[in-house]
Structures are given as C-alpha cells and as structure tokens.
Design a protein around this motif. Structure first.
Motif, mmCIF file in Angstrom:
data_model
loop_
_atom_site.group_PDB
_atom_site.id
_atom_site.type_symbol
_atom_site.label_atom_id
_atom_site.label_comp_id
_atom_site.label_asym_id
_atom_site.label_seq_id
_atom_site.Cartn_x
_atom_site.Cartn_y
_atom_site.Cartn_z
ATOM 1 N N VAL A 101 0.869 -1.168 0.000
ATOM 2 C CA VAL A 101 0.000 0.000 0.000
ATOM 3 C C VAL A 101 0.910 1.223 0.000
ATOM 4 O O VAL A 101 1.750 1.383 0.887
ATOM 5 C CB VAL A 101 -0.959 0.001 1.211
ATOM 6 N N SER A 102 0.742 2.066 -1.022
ATOM 7 C CA SER A 102 1.613 3.227 -1.212
ATOM 8 C C SER A 102 0.816 4.517 -1.093
ATOM 9 O O SER A 102 -0.321 4.609 -1.563
ATOM 10 C CB SER A 102 2.268 3.176 -2.596
ATOM 11 N N ASP A 103 1.444 5.505 -0.476
ATOM 12 C CA ASP A 103 0.856 6.838 -0.427
ATOM 13 C C ASP A 103 1.961 7.872 -0.539
ATOM 14 O O ASP A 103 3.138 7.530 -0.635
ATOM 15 C CB ASP A 103 0.002 7.032 0.824
ATOM 16 N N GLU A 104 1.572 9.127 -0.552
ATOM 17 C CA GLU A 104 2.533 10.214 -0.737
ATOM 18 C C GLU A 104 3.167 10.676 0.567
ATOM 19 O O GLU A 104 4.043 11.530 0.553
ATOM 20 C CB GLU A 104 1.849 11.380 -1.442
ATOM 21 N N GLY A 105 2.732 10.146 1.683
ATOM 22 C CA GLY A 105 3.299 10.540 2.967
ATOM 23 C C GLY A 105 4.713 10.009 3.129
ATOM 24 O O GLY A 105 5.033 8.917 2.670
ATOM 25 N N THR A 106 5.548 10.772 3.784
ATOM 26 C CA THR A 106 6.934 10.354 3.978
ATOM 27 C C THR A 106 7.179 9.802 5.385
ATOM 28 O O THR A 106 8.188 9.155 5.617
ATOM 29 C CB THR A 106 7.907 11.519 3.714
ATOM 30 N N ALA A 107 6.245 10.030 6.299
ATOM 31 C CA ALA A 107 6.410 9.526 7.669
ATOM 32 C C ALA A 107 6.104 8.031 7.696
ATOM 33 O O ALA A 107 5.047 7.594 7.247
ATOM 34 C CB ALA A 107 5.489 10.271 8.625
#
Length: 131
Positions: free
Chosen positions: A80-86
């Motif tokens: 699962v990928s998202d744009e958050g870096t944390a």
C-alpha cells in the motif's frame, strides 16, 4: 509464475472495503482458496494498511495505491503506497482505545513487513504473506 495487479483508490473510508474485495478477487482468481487462513490474513492486512492511509495519510492526498503480487511459492506480497513520507510505527494501544492495533495485527499475521521509502514521492508499506 509471478502475477501482479495494482490499482488506485480514492482516499476515502469506503475504499478500505473496496481494497479488501479487489485483493480477495485477485488472489482467488490466481488459485488461492476462498476461506483459507492465508487468504483471510492477506485480506486483513490490506484492510489494516489501507485504513492507515485513509486515517493518517497526507491531508492533500486524494488517492493511494494497492498492489498484490502472487509469488511462485504460493505466498503473496501486499503493498500500500501513499505520498506521505512519515513511516508508520508500532504502538501499544490502551485497553479501552478503539484504534492503534493495526500494525500489531499486521506484524502478527505477516511473515515479514516493512516500509520502502520512495523519497519525496512517499512510501510503500509492504507485507509478505506466507503460503
């Protein structure tokens, strides 16, 4: 034989159920048996990871990506990928807390899990599910 499918979903609570259904459909189409612990664990993991994105993802993010890969040995990889870096973190939920147990569930049912940084493009949280 390696089989992979990925799809994008809107960052909305209803997408969690859609992610579960799509992963289940792909795995069953690829030969995983409906009702087995391995299939149910994969569905649980995608549910927890998608829920984390919906609840904790970047406020301006509109979509996230789910990928499922069936590996030759019968195991599968959920991403699962998202744009958050944390990076997500394990935490101890209190006895009466209603949230905060998702990654503990993932840790319990997955053979391995972790986070791949995509630099300024976000991150991918992955879980390897045993056959």
């Amino acid at each position: 034989m390696l089989r992979r499918n990925s799809f994008r979903l809107p960052r909305h609570p209803a997408s969690v159920g859609l992610a579960r259904r799509r992963v289940r459909e792909h795995l069953v189409d690829w030969g995983h048996v409906e009702g087995t612990a391995a299939l149910e664990d994969a569905v649980l993991v995608v549910s927890e990871l998608a829920t984390n994105v919906v609840r904790h993802g970047p406020l301006l993010e509109r979509e996230f990506e789910v990928a499922v890969t069936a590996l030759a040995d019968g195991s599968c990889l959920i991403e699962v990928s998202d744009e958050g870096t944390a990076a997500p973190r394990l935490r101890e939920a209190g006895e009466w807390e209603e949230t905060g147990r998702g990654l503990r569930l993932v840790e319990h049912v997955a053979a391995a899990w972790g986070v791949w940084s995509r630099g300024r493009h976000g991150k991918t949280v992955w879980a390897l599910m045993a056959a």
